[in-house]
Structures are given as C-alpha cells and as structure tokens.
Design an enzyme around this catalytic site. Sequence first.
Site, short mmCIF file in Angstrom:
data_model
loop_
_atom_site.label_atom_id
_atom_site.label_comp_id
_atom_site.label_asym_id
_atom_site.label_seq_id
_atom_site.Cartn_x
_atom_site.Cartn_y
_atom_site.Cartn_z
N LYS A 22 10.88 -27.90 27.48
CA LYS A 22 11.53 -27.17 28.57
C LYS A 22 10.73 -27.28 29.86
O LYS A 22 11.29 -27.55 30.93
CB LYS A 22 11.67 -25.69 28.20
CG LYS A 22 12.30 -24.85 29.31
CD LYS A 22 12.14 -23.36 29.09
CE LYS A 22 10.85 -22.86 29.67
NZ LYS A 22 10.96 -21.58 30.38
N ASN A 23 9.42 -27.09 29.77
CA ASN A 23 8.59 -27.05 30.98
C ASN A 23 8.39 -28.43 31.61
O ASN A 23 7.87 -28.52 32.72
CB ASN A 23 7.24 -26.40 30.68
CG ASN A 23 7.37 -24.91 30.46
OD1 ASN A 23 8.36 -24.30 30.85
ND2 ASN A 23 6.38 -24.31 29.82
N ARG A 92 12.59 -18.74 37.15
CA ARG A 92 11.53 -19.00 38.13
C ARG A 92 11.46 -20.47 38.54
O ARG A 92 11.10 -20.79 39.67
CB ARG A 92 10.17 -18.60 37.56
CG ARG A 92 9.96 -17.12 37.42
CD ARG A 92 8.48 -16.80 37.38
NE ARG A 92 7.83 -17.20 38.62
CZ ARG A 92 7.75 -16.44 39.70
NH1 ARG A 92 8.30 -15.25 39.70
NH2 ARG A 92 7.14 -16.87 40.78
N CYS A 116 10.62 -14.68 33.89
CA CYS A 116 9.84 -13.79 33.03
C CYS A 116 9.10 -12.72 33.83
O CYS A 116 8.62 -12.98 34.92
CB CYS A 116 8.80 -14.60 32.24
SG CYS A 116 9.46 -15.48 30.83
N ASP A 306 0.68 -19.92 27.16
CA ASP A 306 1.96 -19.82 26.46
C ASP A 306 1.82 -19.77 24.94
O ASP A 306 2.81 -19.60 24.23
CB ASP A 306 2.87 -20.99 26.85
CG ASP A 306 3.57 -20.77 28.18
OD1 ASP A 306 3.47 -19.66 28.74
OD2 ASP A 306 4.23 -21.71 28.66
N ILE A 328 -4.94 -16.17 32.85
CA ILE A 328 -3.95 -16.82 33.73
C ILE A 328 -3.03 -15.80 34.40
O ILE A 328 -2.88 -15.79 35.62
CB ILE A 328 -3.10 -17.84 32.94
CG1 ILE A 328 -4.00 -18.84 32.21
CG2 ILE A 328 -2.12 -18.55 33.86
CD1 ILE A 328 -4.74 -19.80 33.09
#
Length: 418
Positions: A22-23, A92, A116, A306, A328
């Site tokens: 996805k990213n 986002r 998120c 993540d 982070i």
Amino acid sequence: MDKLSIQSGGPLAGTVVISGAKNAALPILMAGVLAESPFVLTNVPSLRDVDTSCKLLRCLGAEVTQDGDRITIDSSRIDHFVAPYELVKTMRASILILGPLLARFGTADVSLPGGCAIGARPVNLHLHGLEQMGAKIEVKEGYIKARVDGRLKGAHIFMDMVSVGATENLLMAAALADGVTVIENAAREPEVIDLANCLVAMGAQISGIGTATLKITGVERLNGCDYRVMPDRIETGTFLVAAAVTRGRIRCENADPSSLESVLAKLEDAGAEINTGDDWIELDMHGKRPKAVNIKTAPYPAFPTDMQAQFCVLNCLAEGTGTITETIFENRFMHVPELMRMGANMELEGHTCIVHGVERLSGAQVMATDLRASASLVIAGLMADGTTLVDRIYHLDRGYEHIETKFEGLGGKVVRVK
C-alpha cells in the site's frame, strides 16, 4: 458497520501470498499524473486507500481503469487541479498529489489531509521544499494553494527530519523541475526506493537511490511505463508475528526479505527459526512460546513504526518482559488500553511501553483506533480465550487486503460480521 469476530485456535500453519505494498502503491499512483502517456501499474492491492486514490485521479480528469491488481492511468486529459476535502479527509497520502500536479501543471489546490489519528505528521516539510523550488504557497480556508510560474527550479534541500511523504513529494516534483535538485537527509524506506525506480522507468534521472542523498536532474517530460509494485513488508511482518505469537509455522510468498531485516532479526531474538529465499520467508516456532524482545522504532533501516503494535502483542504473550519505545509518532500507543482490557500486563512511561508477558489473553470487545493497532488486536484475538470482537475495522480495510480470508487460509478463526 463490519466487525471481525476472532476465536483462539491452534498455531497458524500454511502459506500466505503477500499483496502489493500500500505504502508504495499510493505514491506511485500519484506519479501517474506526471506521465504524458498511459501508465500501467500491477500488483496493486485491493484496498480502500487505493480506491480513494483512483477517485482522486478521476476527480482531476484522469482516466483510470481497474482490473484486478492492474490499474491503468491516462492523465492526458487532466483539466482540474483541486484535491477536494471530501476525498482528502479520509487519506493522508492525498498530500502526495501536490508535487506532481504542481510540477506538471504549475497549479495545485490540495485540502489539508486526514487519515490515521496517530499524531500531527506536519506537512510543513513538503511545503518548505516546494517553496525552495520556486513555488508560491499559501494555506487558506483549509487548502494548500500552490502556484509556480513556468517550471519548478532545481534546489538544494536539506530536510530537518526524515520524512517519507515529504521525500516522495519532492522527488516527484523534482523529476520535472528545471535543473538539478539535491535532497539531503532523504528517507531511505523501500517504498521510497520503489517510487524512485518507477520514476526512472518513466524517464526520470535520479542518482543516490536508497541513500540519504538523492540527486534528481529534471527532464522536460515523463512517459508512462509498466511497473510492478513491491510486496508489502508490513503485511508480511504482520503475518510473521501472528505465526510467532500462535507458536506456528508459515511461509510468506511474494515477499521481500531484504526489506524486513530489522523485523526478521527481532523475530529470531524471540526464538523463531527464519529461512528466506529471493521472494519468500518461512518462520517456524517449533511449538515454543516466544521470548520477549526490546524494540525501538526509527527511520529505515531501523525497526519500522508500522510494526510496533504487532510486537506489543508478541511481548504481551511472550516469556519475560520487553520494552517498546516509539520515536517516530506521538500518540501511537492507542492499542495499549484495548490490549489491557484483554488481560495484557502493560504500563506506559512516556514514549515507552513496558510489557510483562502472560500465558493467555481473554476475549473482549475492542475498538480499532488506527491501521496497525487494529492488526495487533486481531493477532491478540488469536491467542485469547473466548471470542474477540474488533470494532471499527474500516481502519484494517485501509491497509490489509482480505485479511480475514488470509488468516482463515492459515487456520485462524477470523470472520467478518455485521
């Protein structure tokens, strides 16, 4: 609203095929705006965020066709340069349309993003970098309004902090800029590398890919290409942790071990036997309970934020005490109260979670608060007595393709219910 009902069972066992990342897919979809000829992307996961990205591209005037894991984008008819609040508020990654629109068309109005609820994630790094390239930007009425006369200009950009999204936005913008752009302190995540490799396939000139210094020599036009999205390292890690927690044995296919070295090292510390090939990873716990591990998140190649929530669950059920330190994002321990409702022994001290392992958890009704936290609750449910009901799983659907089907294929009792 859908929920997931999870019952404990035996160890997970079998083979799971990992979806595209996805990213990586989201920024590469936005990069389709830069191409003057049709652009074909394969191994694209079927996810809500991907659908939102396609809606956004269509809203701009692009022609987008989806056929299974294949998406074709023709951006030759883009005639609208506004990314509206209705679409951007749910994702986002919509901010990543800013650089491509501005670089190709000289104008972009992008609503301030949503997504998120895990902290501020400021967009100032994106805006400052584009301003250094000659853009005039104002934030007005909830929108980022960016303009440039002619082409963006190459610039030497030093990023105050490592930011994946800002690196991606500036990388795409620089590909069509006039002159040379150098991005220092750039993010080195595999998904950034995947985007850079895709841009090169489109005709971009980029050196330093995979390092903290990217050098981009702008070109006048980019063409479409056929590109395959990299495997999802976070989905891979999620299934590996689930297998470790349940003391199982699984094989992940269409995986990339080289993108997961920090995670695999921690799984070995927890007692897992790990074997890898070019595109597969096997984990075997030999029926043993995992050992607690200490984790500290940091930008790649260190341990990924993540995967933090999933390792929280591993420590919840492990032998011993482990600490998880988040560096982070702020506000990224929202899964902790939910896990404590299931009987986890955890305490928070600032940005660190101290976890004392227990043998079993108890099923409960819990609420997903963000994408990775929701995955951690599913894993917890696999080792909880009774039934666990996870609410608000629209978070899960943003980042995991058919997660219940994949768990069922490994023997997990995970069912979607209304």
